[in-house]
Design an enzyme around this catalytic site. Structure first.
Site, PDB file in Angstrom:
ATOM      1  N   ASN A  48      16.522 -12.037  28.893  1.00  0.00           N
ATOM      2  CA  ASN A  48      17.206 -11.171  29.499  1.00  0.00           C
ATOM      3  C   ASN A  48      16.161  -9.844  29.537  1.00  0.00           C
ATOM      4  O   ASN A  48      15.685  -9.725  30.419  1.00  0.00           O
ATOM      5  CB  ASN A  48      18.349 -11.385  29.121  1.00  0.00           C
ATOM      6  CG  ASN A  48      19.021  -9.751  29.883  1.00  0.00           C
ATOM      7  OD1 ASN A  48      19.193 -10.134  31.334  1.00  0.00           O
ATOM      8  ND2 ASN A  48      18.890  -8.894  29.853  1.00  0.00           N
ATOM      9  N   TYR A 117       3.745  -6.261  38.818  1.00  0.00           N
ATOM     10  CA  TYR A 117       5.573  -6.392  37.498  1.00  0.00           C
ATOM     11  C   TYR A 117       5.736  -8.220  38.859  1.00  0.00           C
ATOM     12  O   TYR A 117       6.159  -8.738  37.894  1.00  0.00           O
ATOM     13  CB  TYR A 117       6.757  -5.456  37.914  1.00  0.00           C
ATOM     14  CG  TYR A 117       7.373  -6.201  37.938  1.00  0.00           C
ATOM     15  CD1 TYR A 117       8.361  -6.233  36.788  1.00  0.00           C
ATOM     16  CD2 TYR A 117       8.766  -6.505  38.972  1.00  0.00           C
ATOM     17  CE1 TYR A 117       9.946  -6.668  36.156  1.00  0.00           C
ATOM     18  CE2 TYR A 117      10.026  -6.497  38.526  1.00  0.00           C
ATOM     19  CZ  TYR A 117       9.934  -6.757  38.006  1.00  0.00           C
ATOM     20  OH  TYR A 117      11.773  -7.514  37.189  1.00  0.00           O
ATOM     21  N   LYS A 121       6.258 -12.257  36.638  1.00  0.00           N
ATOM     22  CA  LYS A 121       7.914 -12.665  37.740  1.00  0.00           C
ATOM     23  C   LYS A 121       7.112 -14.137  38.359  1.00  0.00           C
ATOM     24  O   LYS A 121       8.586 -14.901  37.818  1.00  0.00           O
ATOM     25  CB  LYS A 121       8.713 -11.662  38.500  1.00  0.00           C
ATOM     26  CG  LYS A 121       9.431 -10.690  37.284  1.00  0.00           C
ATOM     27  CD  LYS A 121      10.212 -11.096  36.242  1.00  0.00           C
ATOM     28  CE  LYS A 121      11.210 -10.366  35.399  1.00  0.00           C
ATOM     29  NZ  LYS A 121      11.821 -10.882  34.219  1.00  0.00           N
ATOM     30  N   VAL A 152      19.618  -4.216  40.661  1.00  0.00           N
ATOM     31  CA  VAL A 152      20.839  -4.681  39.840  1.00  0.00           C
ATOM     32  C   VAL A 152      21.028  -2.889  38.718  1.00  0.00           C
ATOM     33  O   VAL A 152      19.586  -2.416  38.609  1.00  0.00           O
ATOM     34  CB  VAL A 152      20.769  -5.629  38.824  1.00  0.00           C
ATOM     35  CG1 VAL A 152      21.926  -5.989  37.696  1.00  0.00           C
ATOM     36  CG2 VAL A 152      20.466  -6.992  38.867  1.00  0.00           C
TER      37      VAL A 152
END
EC number: 1.1.1.270
Length: 211
Positions: A48, A117, A121, A152
């Site tokens: 996570n 980033y 991913k 989120v």
């Protein structure tokens, strides 16, 4: 603090915190060693941890890029390897490895501060499929899954924009974001699938998110 909250709320099970710097392989290995000693091993691993630094491709600092690689790619790979070895040595054939990916692992948005980033991913997307293939070659029923959320509401933006907390806060105020509970429910859904069903990737955005 969270462990105490879970206990006082009467939730089943026990949350056991363990401090670990995921950019340090020795600390990761120490954590897995402690898990083996205290709890026999790992049956489910949820990768996570992740972060973004505001380092564009044309002007970014190497240190920021390296931090993202270390946490978002290397730590995921090390934890996955150690979790699988833990399952293998105990003959666990129904374990699960879940990588919390990002919608940035499927599309590149026109924001320079998240381009590197996004590359990390995209790596997680490839690593998860590669893991699935290697698990099949190993003739195990251990499953591999990505969960790829959009925005989120966490501390993520405050890490990305650590010099501009107002901008970070505004990130979560523009739309009704996903919550941590939404992610937890997605994890539960993945883990609840019948043994013959492997969910490859859940892509989920806030309904109001445009990109």
């Amino acid at each position: 603090k969270l462990a105490a909250e879970c206990q006082s709320a009467g939730f089943p099970g026990t949350l056991i915190p363990y401090k670990c710097d995921l950019s340090n392989e020795e600390e990761i290995l120490s954590m897995f060693s402690a898990i083996k000693t205290l709890h026999q091993g790992v049956d489910v691993c949820i990768n996570n941890a992740g972060l973004a630094r505001p380092e564009p491709l044309l002007s970014g600092k190497t240190e920021g890029w390296r931090t993202m690689i270390d946490v978002n790619v290397m730590a995921v790979s090390i934890c996955t390897r150690e979790a699988y070895q833990s399952m293998k040595e105990r003959n666990i054939d129904d374990g699960h490895i879940i990588n919390i990916n990002s919608m940035n692992g499927h599309s590149v948005v026109p924001q320079s501060v998240v381009h590197f980033y996004s590359a990390t991913k995209y790596a997680v997307t490839a690593l998860t499929e590669g893991l699935r293939q290697e698990l099949r070659e190993a003739k195990t029923h251990i499953r591999a899954t990505c969960i790829s959320p959009g925005l989120v509401e966490t501390g993520f933006a405050f890490k990305l924009h650590d010099n501009d907390p107002e901008r970070a806060a505004a990130t979560y105020e523009s739309i009704r974001c996903l919550k941590a509970e939404d992610m937890a429910n997605a994890v539960i859904y993945v883990l609840s699938a019948p043994p013959h069903v492997q969910i490859g990737d859940i892509q989920m955005r806030p309904t109001e998110q445009i990109s």
